[in-house]
Design a protein around this motif. Structure first.
Motif, PDB file in Angstrom:
ATOM      1  N   GLU A 198      -8.586 -31.499  17.701  1.00 52.89           N
ATOM      2  CA  GLU A 198      -7.537 -30.971  18.564  1.00 52.89           C
ATOM      3  C   GLU A 198      -7.155 -29.554  18.161  1.00 52.89           C
ATOM      4  O   GLU A 198      -6.939 -28.678  19.014  1.00 52.89           O
ATOM      5  CB  GLU A 198      -6.308 -31.881  18.525  1.00 52.89           C
ATOM      6  N   VAL A 199      -7.082 -29.313  16.869  1.00 49.54           N
ATOM      7  CA  VAL A 199      -6.746 -27.970  16.374  1.00 49.54           C
ATOM      8  C   VAL A 199      -7.850 -26.984  16.745  1.00 49.54           C
ATOM      9  O   VAL A 199      -7.570 -25.865  17.196  1.00 49.54           O
ATOM     10  CB  VAL A 199      -6.506 -27.995  14.848  1.00 49.54           C
ATOM     11  N   LEU A 200      -9.111 -27.358  16.610  1.00 55.30           N
ATOM     12  CA  LEU A 200     -10.217 -26.468  16.955  1.00 55.30           C
ATOM     13  C   LEU A 200     -10.246 -26.158  18.450  1.00 55.30           C
ATOM     14  O   LEU A 200     -10.489 -25.021  18.851  1.00 55.30           O
ATOM     15  CB  LEU A 200     -11.544 -27.083  16.517  1.00 55.30           C
ATOM     16  N   ILE A 201      -9.977 -27.130  19.272  1.00 57.09           N
ATOM     17  CA  ILE A 201      -9.932 -26.902  20.722  1.00 57.09           C
ATOM     18  C   ILE A 201      -8.783 -25.957  21.069  1.00 57.09           C
ATOM     19  O   ILE A 201      -8.941 -25.036  21.873  1.00 57.09           O
ATOM     20  CB  ILE A 201      -9.810 -28.241  21.480  1.00 57.09           C
ATOM     21  N   ALA A 202      -7.632 -26.146  20.470  1.00 59.49           N
ATOM     22  CA  ALA A 202      -6.486 -25.266  20.728  1.00 59.49           C
ATOM     23  C   ALA A 202      -6.800 -23.833  20.292  1.00 59.49           C
ATOM     24  O   ALA A 202      -6.481 -22.871  21.014  1.00 59.49           O
ATOM     25  CB  ALA A 202      -5.250 -25.791  20.009  1.00 59.49           C
ATOM     26  N   LEU A 203      -7.431 -23.649  19.139  1.00 62.12           N
ATOM     27  CA  LEU A 203      -7.790 -22.305  18.665  1.00 62.12           C
ATOM     28  C   LEU A 203      -8.820 -21.650  19.588  1.00 62.12           C
ATOM     29  O   LEU A 203      -8.752 -20.439  19.831  1.00 62.12           O
ATOM     30  CB  LEU A 203      -8.317 -22.367  17.237  1.00 62.12           C
ATOM     31  N   THR A 204      -9.742 -22.411  20.108  1.00 61.86           N
ATOM     32  CA  THR A 204     -10.731 -21.876  21.032  1.00 61.86           C
ATOM     33  C   THR A 204     -10.060 -21.382  22.315  1.00 61.86           C
ATOM     34  O   THR A 204     -10.355 -20.285  22.802  1.00 61.86           O
ATOM     35  CB  THR A 204     -11.786 -22.952  21.378  1.00 61.86           C
ATOM     36  N   ILE A 205      -9.144 -22.161  22.832  1.00 60.45           N
ATOM     37  CA  ILE A 205      -8.424 -21.762  24.050  1.00 60.45           C
ATOM     38  C   ILE A 205      -7.605 -20.501  23.798  1.00 60.45           C
ATOM     39  O   ILE A 205      -7.599 -19.571  24.614  1.00 60.45           O
ATOM     40  CB  ILE A 205      -7.543 -22.921  24.556  1.00 60.45           C
ATOM     41  N   ILE A 206      -6.940 -20.435  22.685  1.00 58.15           N
ATOM     42  CA  ILE A 206      -6.126 -19.253  22.356  1.00 58.15           C
ATOM     43  C   ILE A 206      -7.003 -18.022  22.199  1.00 58.15           C
ATOM     44  O   ILE A 206      -6.676 -16.938  22.702  1.00 58.15           O
ATOM     45  CB  ILE A 206      -5.283 -19.517  21.094  1.00 58.15           C
ATOM     46  N   SER A 207      -8.147 -18.156  21.518  1.00 59.85           N
ATOM     47  CA  SER A 207      -9.010 -16.989  21.306  1.00 59.85           C
ATOM     48  C   SER A 207      -9.592 -16.494  22.628  1.00 59.85           C
ATOM     49  O   SER A 207      -9.705 -15.283  22.845  1.00 59.85           O
ATOM     50  CB  SER A 207     -10.118 -17.307  20.309  1.00 59.85           C
ATOM     51  N   LEU A 208      -9.968 -17.379  23.533  1.00 59.88           N
ATOM     52  CA  LEU A 208     -10.476 -16.953  24.841  1.00 59.88           C
ATOM     53  C   LEU A 208      -9.381 -16.254  25.653  1.00 59.88           C
ATOM     54  O   LEU A 208      -9.633 -15.248  26.322  1.00 59.88           O
ATOM     55  CB  LEU A 208     -11.020 -18.147  25.623  1.00 59.88           C
ATOM     56  N   SER A 209      -8.183 -16.771  25.589  1.00 62.22           N
ATOM     57  CA  SER A 209      -7.060 -16.159  26.316  1.00 62.22           C
ATOM     58  C   SER A 209      -6.749 -14.773  25.780  1.00 62.22           C
ATOM     59  O   SER A 209      -6.536 -13.830  26.552  1.00 62.22           O
ATOM     60  CB  SER A 209      -5.818 -17.038  26.213  1.00 62.22           C
ATOM     61  N   LEU A 210      -6.725 -14.620  24.475  1.00 63.06           N
ATOM     62  CA  LEU A 210      -6.438 -13.312  23.881  1.00 63.06           C
ATOM     63  C   LEU A 210      -7.551 -12.317  24.178  1.00 63.06           C
ATOM     64  O   LEU A 210      -7.286 -11.136  24.412  1.00 63.06           O
ATOM     65  CB  LEU A 210      -6.223 -13.450  22.377  1.00 63.06           C
ATOM     66  N   GLY A 211      -8.786 -12.791  24.190  1.00 64.30           N
ATOM     67  CA  GLY A 211      -9.900 -11.908  24.537  1.00 64.30           C
ATOM     68  C   GLY A 211      -9.775 -11.380  25.951  1.00 64.30           C
ATOM     69  O   GLY A 211     -10.007 -10.193  26.210  1.00 64.30           O
ATOM     70  N   ALA A 212      -9.419 -12.233  26.881  1.00 69.93           N
ATOM     71  CA  ALA A 212      -9.234 -11.802  28.270  1.00 69.93           C
ATOM     72  C   ALA A 212      -8.060 -10.831  28.394  1.00 69.93           C
ATOM     73  O   ALA A 212      -8.129  -9.852  29.138  1.00 69.93           O
ATOM     74  CB  ALA A 212      -9.009 -13.016  29.164  1.00 69.93           C
ATOM     75  N   LEU A 213      -7.002 -11.079  27.662  1.00 66.56           N
ATOM     76  CA  LEU A 213      -5.828 -10.205  27.695  1.00 66.56           C
ATOM     77  C   LEU A 213      -6.166  -8.815  27.162  1.00 66.56           C
ATOM     78  O   LEU A 213      -5.780  -7.807  27.751  1.00 66.56           O
ATOM     79  CB  LEU A 213      -4.690 -10.832  26.882  1.00 66.56           C
ATOM     80  N   ILE A 214      -6.901  -8.750  26.066  1.00 58.48           N
ATOM     81  CA  ILE A 214      -7.281  -7.457  25.484  1.00 58.48           C
ATOM     82  C   ILE A 214      -8.208  -6.709  26.434  1.00 58.48           C
ATOM     83  O   ILE A 214      -8.084  -5.503  26.610  1.00 58.48           O
ATOM     84  CB  ILE A 214      -7.919  -7.671  24.100  1.00 58.48           C
ATOM     85  N   SER A 215      -9.135  -7.417  27.061  1.00 51.06           N
ATOM     86  CA  SER A 215     -10.044  -6.790  28.016  1.00 51.06           C
ATOM     87  C   SER A 215      -9.279  -6.207  29.202  1.00 51.06           C
ATOM     88  O   SER A 215      -9.547  -5.085  29.638  1.00 51.06           O
ATOM     89  CB  SER A 215     -11.061  -7.816  28.498  1.00 51.06           C
TER      90      SER A 215
END
Length: 142
Positions: free
Chosen positions: A24-41
Motif C-alpha cells: 500500500e505504501v509503495l502504491i501511494a508513493l508511485t501515485i504521488i511521484s507521477l502526480s508531482l512529475g505531471a505538475l512539474i512538467s
C-alpha cells in the motif's frame, strides 16, 4: 504420571492490524511521484509560454514604434524592402519593412515583420498599416 500438555492449534498471538502494508505504501508513493512529475512538467511549459508571450509583446511594440517613426518623419515612403534593427528591453530586434503601392496613389501599405535572429528566419509578429502622403504634398484630385 505423564503430563499432558495440549498445544494450541493457533500458536501465533492475535495482533490487530493498525498500519499500512508495504504494498500500500509503495502504491501511494508511485501515485504521488507521477502526480508531482505531471505538475512539474506543466509548470515548466507555463514558464516557457510566459517567456514566449513576453517576446511576442515586445516584438509588437517594436513594430508599432517603427510604424510610428514613419508617421513622425512625415515622408512618403518609397516602394520596396528595407531591413534594419533596433534595441528594446535590452534585446536587439531585427525587422523587415515592405512598402507596397495601393489603389490610392496617396497612400502606401507598410508591412513590418519583427525577428529575434539576424537571419530573419522566423518572425515573432507582423504588423500591416497604411500611410498617407503628408498633407502639403497631396496629389490634387480632378
Amino acid at each position: 504420571m505423564a503430563s499432558t500438555r495440549q498445544k494450541s492449534v493457533n500458536s501465533r498471538p492475535a495482533y490487530t492490524s493498525s498500519g499500512f502494508t508495504l504494498l500500500e505504501v509503495l502504491i501511494a508513493l508511485t501515485i504521488i511521484s507521477l502526480s508531482l512529475g505531471a505538475l512539474i512538467s506543466t509548470s515548466g511549459s507555463q514558464a516557457n509560454s510566459a517567456g514566449y508571450l513576453k517576446q511576442k509583446s515586445i516584438a509588437h511594440w517594436v513594430a508599432m514604434n517603427e510604424f510610428t517613426q514613419l508617421q513622425i518623419e512625415q515622408e512618403f515612403p518609397g516602394k520596396g524592402d528595407t531591413k534594419g534593427s533596433t534595441e528594446m528591453a535590452g534585446i536587439e530586434w531585427y525587422w523587415t519593412r515592405t512598402v507596397k503601392e495601393t489603389e490610392d496613389e496617396d497612400s502606401r501599405q507598410v508591412e513590418l515583420k519583427i525577428y529575434l535572429d539576424e537571419d530573419r528566419e522566423s518572425s515573432l509578429t507582423r504588423l500591416i498599416g497604411y500611410l498617407s502622403r503628408p498633407a502639403a504634398t497631396l496629389t490634387p484630385q480632378p
